[in-house]
Design an enzyme around this catalytic site. Sequence first.
Site, short mmCIF file in Angstrom:
data_model
loop_
_atom_site.label_atom_id
_atom_site.label_comp_id
_atom_site.label_asym_id
_atom_site.label_seq_id
_atom_site.Cartn_x
_atom_site.Cartn_y
_atom_site.Cartn_z
CE LYS A 239 1.05 1.22 4.38
NZ LYS A 239 1.73 2.50 4.76
CG ASP B 87 -0.17 0.06 8.57
OD1 ASP B 87 -0.83 0.93 9.19
OD2 ASP B 87 0.97 0.25 8.15
#
Length: 347
Positions: free
Chosen positions: A33, A160
């Site tokens: 990401k 995350d």
Amino acid sequence: IVYDPVGRYEELTRELQSSGGFARNLTLFSPSKINVFLRITSKRPDGYHDLASLFHVISLGDTLKFSVSPSKKKDSLTTNVFGIPLDDSNLVIKALNLYRKKTGSDTYFWVHLDKRVPSGAGLGGGSGNAATALWAANQINGNLASEADLQEWSAEIGSDIPFFFSHGAAFCTGRGEIVRDIPAPLPLDTPLVLIKPKEACPTAEVYKHFRIADASSEDPEELLRKIIENGVSQDVCINDLVEAPAFQVLPSLKALKQRIMAASRGKYKSLFMSGSGSTLVGVGDPEPPQFIYDDEQHSDTFVSGKSYFVTRRDNEWYQQPLSQPEAVTDKHDINEVYNQLFTGSDK
């Protein structure tokens, strides 16, 4: 001695099949990401920081191969990269242990991790691996848990990780574990280049240098609105961990960013650091400046090659694009973003 973890993985699978065992195999793409912007909004009593960030999955990722193991005691993990821990400290093993704890499953796995995402990069490669492992374990066990369960549980092992159970784009708050899934705010065919020097930025060290007084005053939801309306630009891709914290920890990163901006002559719509670094992301062009290739000092610099934003469909895991994705700009979806974020509607 030739280190051949893929060959060993396949050999173990053949042994299980020939012994009459039932091998269930699954190969999945494990994406990384970027943080298109990252605002640090406050320091919490528990020592962590609250953030507000636009996370987006990208096409740079690893591959994870899973096979059911005959063992009822431990998982086996191999990888193509030297130095990655293969014990319970690895997020893949932590994820599989978490899944068994939550569901009561007694299934253990042989796992091979084909690693492409650099570590210490601010790209969430390990978090993506953990989310992928949870998804795989659930698929192989007949979906004992819902996606919402997996997302909630995953926060226990990493802030995350819950993001990866979005559809690929999310406005994340809290420590990052509060995930507001949104339609992709940027065209998926937007080219990206990721440039990471050999040196890493240790996350804990970067946060030690962070001072809330030095953070931006920009409203995170206003940053998101601007990106939805106008796309990315240098002024909206704010990262509060850059100027003082990351550049103090790794001064060479500041010099690299300045040189890239000077050499690129405006070909990137924005150049920013992802997460706590040390990856720099250029939006709008898939190539780094030529000096990255030419200078000996950058011979160990990681360059992603052509990368893109990625999303996933309901009830499917992420797929690595085989070619440039089609442009996707759906005004109905954009209106959904406005409804969800700015009018309080859940519709």
